[in-house]
Design a protein around this motif. Sequence first.
Motif, PDB file in Angstrom:
ATOM      1  N   GLN A  53       0.832  -1.210   0.000  1.00 52.05           N
ATOM      2  CA  GLN A  53       0.000   0.000   0.000  1.00 52.05           C
ATOM      3  C   GLN A  53       0.863   1.255   0.000  1.00 52.05           C
ATOM      4  O   GLN A  53       0.573   2.224  -0.717  1.00 52.05           O
ATOM      5  CB  GLN A  53      -0.912  -0.003   1.230  1.00 52.05           C
ATOM      6  CG  GLN A  53      -1.887   1.169   1.273  1.00 52.05           C
ATOM      7  CD  GLN A  53      -2.777   1.138   2.496  1.00 52.05           C
ATOM      8  OE1 GLN A  53      -2.695   0.227   3.319  1.00 52.05           O
ATOM      9  NE2 GLN A  53      -3.632   2.139   2.624  1.00 52.05           N
ATOM     10  N   ALA A  54       1.942   1.240   0.798  1.00 51.07           N
ATOM     11  CA  ALA A  54       2.835   2.395   0.837  1.00 51.07           C
ATOM     12  C   ALA A  54       3.515   2.612  -0.510  1.00 51.07           C
ATOM     13  O   ALA A  54       3.649   3.755  -0.987  1.00 51.07           O
ATOM     14  CB  ALA A  54       3.885   2.207   1.936  1.00 51.07           C
ATOM     15  N   GLU A  57       0.922   4.147  -3.057  1.00 53.70           N
ATOM     16  CA  GLU A  57       0.505   5.521  -2.840  1.00 53.70           C
ATOM     17  C   GLU A  57       1.664   6.511  -2.883  1.00 53.70           C
ATOM     18  O   GLU A  57       1.484   7.652  -3.303  1.00 53.70           O
ATOM     19  CB  GLU A  57      -0.228   5.633  -1.495  1.00 53.70           C
ATOM     20  CG  GLU A  57      -1.536   4.861  -1.458  1.00 53.70           C
ATOM     21  CD  GLU A  57      -2.325   5.131  -0.188  1.00 53.70           C
ATOM     22  OE1 GLU A  57      -1.941   6.061   0.557  1.00 53.70           O
ATOM     23  OE2 GLU A  57      -3.331   4.429   0.059  1.00 53.70           O
ATOM     24  N   GLN A  58       2.845   6.086  -2.448  1.00 53.03           N
ATOM     25  CA  GLN A  58       3.967   7.028  -2.392  1.00 53.03           C
ATOM     26  C   GLN A  58       4.891   6.937  -3.607  1.00 53.03           C
ATOM     27  O   GLN A  58       5.520   7.929  -3.964  1.00 53.03           O
ATOM     28  CB  GLN A  58       4.782   6.787  -1.111  1.00 53.03           C
ATOM     29  CG  GLN A  58       4.007   7.071   0.156  1.00 53.03           C
ATOM     30  CD  GLN A  58       4.927   7.163   1.360  1.00 53.03           C
ATOM     31  OE1 GLN A  58       6.129   7.361   1.241  1.00 53.03           O
ATOM     32  NE2 GLN A  58       4.356   7.022   2.556  1.00 53.03           N
ATOM     33  N   ARG A  59       4.995   5.771  -4.231  1.00 48.60           N
ATOM     34  CA  ARG A  59       5.927   5.606  -5.343  1.00 48.60           C
ATOM     35  C   ARG A  59       5.229   5.235  -6.651  1.00 48.60           C
ATOM     36  O   ARG A  59       5.899   5.047  -7.652  1.00 48.60           O
ATOM     37  CB  ARG A  59       6.965   4.518  -4.992  1.00 48.60           C
ATOM     38  CG  ARG A  59       7.777   4.813  -3.748  1.00 48.60           C
ATOM     39  CD  ARG A  59       8.510   6.141  -3.882  1.00 48.60           C
ATOM     40  NE  ARG A  59       9.215   6.501  -2.680  1.00 48.60           N
ATOM     41  CZ  ARG A  59      10.467   6.159  -2.400  1.00 48.60           C
ATOM     42  NH1 ARG A  59      11.139   5.427  -3.276  1.00 48.60           N
ATOM     43  NH2 ARG A  59      11.028   6.544  -1.272  1.00 48.60           N
ATOM     44  N   ASN A  60       3.916   5.090  -6.594  1.00 48.38           N
ATOM     45  CA  ASN A  60       3.155   4.691  -7.794  1.00 48.38           C
ATOM     46  C   ASN A  60       3.652   3.358  -8.343  1.00 48.38           C
ATOM     47  O   ASN A  60       3.657   3.126  -9.552  1.00 48.38           O
ATOM     48  CB  ASN A  60       3.235   5.773  -8.882  1.00 48.38           C
ATOM     49  CG  ASN A  60       2.167   5.585  -9.952  1.00 48.38           C
ATOM     50  OD1 ASN A  60       1.086   5.059  -9.664  1.00 48.38           O
ATOM     51  ND2 ASN A  60       2.458   6.003 -11.169  1.00 48.38           N
ATOM     52  N   GLN A  82       6.033   0.328 -12.614  1.00 49.87           N
ATOM     53  CA  GLN A  82       5.778   1.761 -12.705  1.00 49.87           C
ATOM     54  C   GLN A  82       6.012   2.179 -14.153  1.00 49.87           C
ATOM     55  O   GLN A  82       7.132   2.135 -14.652  1.00 49.87           O
ATOM     56  CB  GLN A  82       6.721   2.539 -11.772  1.00 49.87           C
ATOM     57  CG  GLN A  82       6.511   4.043 -11.792  1.00 49.87           C
ATOM     58  CD  GLN A  82       7.574   4.750 -10.980  1.00 49.87           C
ATOM     59  OE1 GLN A  82       8.762   4.631 -11.283  1.00 49.87           O
ATOM     60  NE2 GLN A  82       7.156   5.470  -9.944  1.00 49.87           N
ATOM     61  N   LEU A 151       8.010   5.819   6.914  1.00 52.43           N
ATOM     62  CA  LEU A 151       7.429   5.426   5.632  1.00 52.43           C
ATOM     63  C   LEU A 151       6.110   4.695   5.823  1.00 52.43           C
ATOM     64  O   LEU A 151       5.130   4.967   5.106  1.00 52.43           O
ATOM     65  CB  LEU A 151       8.417   4.530   4.865  1.00 52.43           C
ATOM     66  CG  LEU A 151       7.886   3.922   3.557  1.00 52.43           C
ATOM     67  CD1 LEU A 151       7.790   4.995   2.482  1.00 52.43           C
ATOM     68  CD2 LEU A 151       8.780   2.774   3.087  1.00 52.43           C
ATOM     69  N   TYR A 155       0.150   3.949   7.306  1.00 53.59           N
ATOM     70  CA  TYR A 155      -0.608   2.826   6.775  1.00 53.59           C
ATOM     71  C   TYR A 155      -0.876   1.743   7.814  1.00 53.59           C
ATOM     72  O   TYR A 155      -1.530   0.751   7.498  1.00 53.59           O
ATOM     73  CB  TYR A 155       0.132   2.226   5.570  1.00 53.59           C
ATOM     74  CG  TYR A 155       0.466   3.274   4.540  1.00 53.59           C
ATOM     75  CD1 TYR A 155      -0.503   3.760   3.660  1.00 53.59           C
ATOM     76  CD2 TYR A 155       1.746   3.827   4.475  1.00 53.59           C
ATOM     77  CE1 TYR A 155      -0.204   4.744   2.741  1.00 53.59           C
ATOM     78  CE2 TYR A 155       2.049   4.807   3.544  1.00 53.59           C
ATOM     79  CZ  TYR A 155       1.078   5.270   2.688  1.00 53.59           C
ATOM     80  OH  TYR A 155       1.364   6.254   1.776  1.00 53.59           O
TER      81      TYR A 155
END
Length: 339
Positions: A53-54, A57-60, A82, A151, A155
């Motif tokens: 999930q992290a 949302e943070q790195r696509n 990505q 980080l 979540y």
Amino acid sequence: MFSWILALVLALALWGLAAAYLWLVKRKRTENHHGLAALAGLRWREFSQIVRQAMAEQRNLLPLTDSEDADRGTSSDFLLQQHEQRWLVSCKHGRAYRFGVNAVNELASAMGLTGAVGGLLITEGHVDRDGLNEAQKHAIEVFDERNLWPLLKPYVSNDMRQTVTGIAQREAARQTGIAGLAALTIGLLAGMGYLTMQTEDASSNGVSAPQATAVVSTAVVSTEKQNSADAPPVPAEAGKAAAATPVDAGTQIADPDPATLLRYQQSVSKALSRMPGVVSGIWVTRSTLSVERSGDDAEVWPLICQELERYPALRTARVQLNPRPGVEEAVRWRQCRTY
């Protein structure tokens, strides 16, 4: 009068500096330490879901559309993409991991086999300096004990996040109070020293010696009374007193509702944080208590069981005894009572 103004200004300055360090630096370190302990207490599936999930949302970084490619790698490694470029994520779940150059090179080789353009090494353990330097050469980003909790903090569950931050805030508040007492003591000593110098100068210029002595004696008595009234309690005695506090009748519920159970768990966590040899106790699940300790098992285990057995609903909880800081030992799982 000027001596006591000087003492007050010095005490406030010292207390302000100490409070700034404790809340801006030490509190974050404390929160990071307990946050890593809470993450380590999660099951692998829960931990990997939080990581995915992290990353999304943070790195696509999203799961691969090809299910066969997504399943490549070991159980602790998985591929994400990505913009149609693959990234290999390696999750090493546990605080005992220690990584160097060899582990980073193995991840780089796995990246080549899977066609990944970059990699991420994620662990609650530690990556040494040589490993970090080697990771930069292979486009591998490292999240270890130094930066993993910030980080993943957004979540994790609300209960876990509030428990960890609450422990850090209470510890910072307690240390700030102690720092205030220390700053006040230093300020009083400085003021008394200045007053003594002024008294000696006045005596040498012909001021009555008995009068100067009376002033100094009054200041000393006032200081002793202040120190006696503000002296903090001995931590070990406070821990024993908290452990011996009787339980009200309202806490004797064998099958409580969720709100009451949460209140019991919070009471246990607060009591453990005041016990000698126990740093903190964090409930990572409904029935799992993660304990950070500084004392030996034989010293802290009876105290932990004594607190848990006050609550019938918590007597069979699993207790995760984490290794003591600086001691090479494994995580231990124990129960005060079985079903």
